[in-house]
Enzyme design. Structure first.
Site: not given
Ligand code: NAD
Length: 367
Positions: A194, A94, A196-198
């Site tokens: 949260g 990472k 976001g994307n996922v």
């Molecule tokens: P992202 O940045 O698109 O979304 C994260 C969301 O969480 C944002 O909308 C942000 O505003 C919100 N957030 C941040 N702090 C917060 C809090 N204290 N309370 C509530 N909401 C909060 O990220 P993502 O790509 O959706 O990934 C989400 C999680 O999943 C991360 O921890 C990432 O490491 C993990 N993950 C993602 C992937 C992937 O394919 N994108 C794969 C494996 C793991």
């Protein structure tokens, strides 16, 4: 992002690298600095027994370098076990870039970062994580082939987040089957923290199945955007951890299951996308087990993203990506059954299987 795990004063008391709290026999840690672009990054290569260390790059405004180091150590270790349990021939790595992705990320900085990745000759392969986009990976691709998660029109597998969400959904259904006797999530009360994307893609699957979904995010804009598309409730309380719910889906930060939250949690299942959800995996895993809360190990159920990017290296198609991701359901159920049978936590059951695969390969490699 790790400030909630261990405070930086304590981190500073430890030996700088090999004595760090999260150091776990990592093979290589690379500190990257470039004055011209302002790049300050750390690449962590935890283990390469199964293959090159693949894992995303996170750009985050860390409070200090100790937090950044601690984060990369934890995240890269998690990748080792994620790939191992998913059956991929990849090691764990990472990278973190220290800075604000909204104001400090430039194409020059991304290219310079790509050059550092290139200097490792493929021992580390990067991808996107928090604070990164497929467009950023396209920029990195200009200077190194050791990058995945690039745009589909550039030959990549595209945004991994929808696949990650599908895998989480599969893991959640398996946990429901284990806990409730049925994997149908209709009318289950699910809190997605949260969006976001996922998180948003997960909300879509849940709403389609008829779950009662409550969403929580620090971004009001995101809450309104998601609410405008799906039949969900925006969380309006001030302590999500105390709410009554069937399923808690952490999809924002790591370490939300910690000493401050674990005894408040009323959920029957924890299944989400965030990495490193348990602040202390053994101790907190045990408390969840004692409290009868089924925990679907994060590194197992959020592997859809890595399955997706692995397709770029192994050249398999969308159908195979979906098949492998769907299989998260079976693996989760097996792990939960195995944990129950052996009276161990689900996290340890999953880790044991991952570690066994690595040890077996190590023995084969040394023959
Ligand atoms: P992202 O940045 O698109 O979304 C994260 C969301 O969480 C944002 O909308 C942000 O505003 C919100 N957030 C941040 N702090 C917060 C809090 N204290 N309370 C509530 N909401 C909060 O990220 P993502 O790509 O959706 O990934 C989400 C999680 O999943 C991360 O921890 C990432 O490491 C993990 N993950 C993602 C992937 C992937 O394919 N994108 C794969 C494996 C793991």
């Amino acid at each position: 992002m790790t400030s909630e795990i261990i405070n930086s004063k304590d981190l500073k008391k430890m030996d700088p690298v090999f004595g760090q709290h999260s150091f776990d026999d990592h093979e290589q840690i690379v500190f990257c600095n470039d004055k011209d672009t302002g790049l300050k990054a750390i690449i962590g290569i935890h283990n390469t027994v199964l293959g090159p260390a693949l894992g995303g790059t996170r750009m985050w405004n860390y409070a200090n370098e100790w937090e950044a180091l601690n984060d990369v150590l934890r995240l890269s270790r998690g990748m080792t076990f994620k790939s191992a349990i998913t059956g991929l021939n990849l090691g764990g790595g990472k990278a973190v870039i220290i800075g604000d992705s909204k104001t400090q990320k430039t194409p020059e900085l991304m290219r310079r970062f790509g050059e550092f990745v290139h200097s490792l000759s493929g021992r580390y392969i990067t991808a996107e994580d928090v604070g990164m986009t497929t467009g950023d990976m396209d920029t990195v691709r200009e200077v190194t082939p050791y990058v995945t998660g690039i745009s589909e029109n550039k030959g990549g597998a595209g945004n991994p987040s929808p696949i990650t969400a599908y895998g989480v959904f599969m893991g959640m259904k398996a946990a429901a089957k284990f806990q409730f006797g049925s994997d149908i999530l209709e009318d289950k009360n699910v809190f997605v923290q949260g969006i976001g994307n996922v998180g948003e893609a997960l909300v879509e699957h849940l709403v389609d199945e008829g779950a009662k979904v409550t969403i929580d995010d620090i971004s009001q804009e995101r809450l309104e955007a998601v609410k405008s598309k799906y039949d969900v409730t925006i969380y309006s309380g001030n302590d999500i951890y105390s709410e009554n719910m069937d399923i808690y889906a952490p999809c924002a930060l790591g370490a939300t299951v910690n000493d401050n939250t674990i005894y408040k949690l009323n959920a029957k299942i924890i299944a989400g996308a965030a990495n490193n959800q348990l602040a202390e995996e053994n101790r907190h895993g045990k408390i969840l087990q004692e409290r009868g809360i089924v925990y679907a190990p994060d590194f197992l159920i959020n592997a859809g993203g890595i399955i997706n990017v692995y397709a770029e290296l192994e050249d398999y198609d969308r159908q195979e990506i979906m098949r492998k991701t769907e299989n998260i359901y079976n693996t989760t159920l097996e792990i939960l059954d195995n944990a129950k049978l052996n009276d161990i936590t689900a996290h340890i059951a999953a880790l044991n299987i991952a570690k066994e695969r690595i040890e077996t390969r190590k023995r084969e490699n040394s023959k």
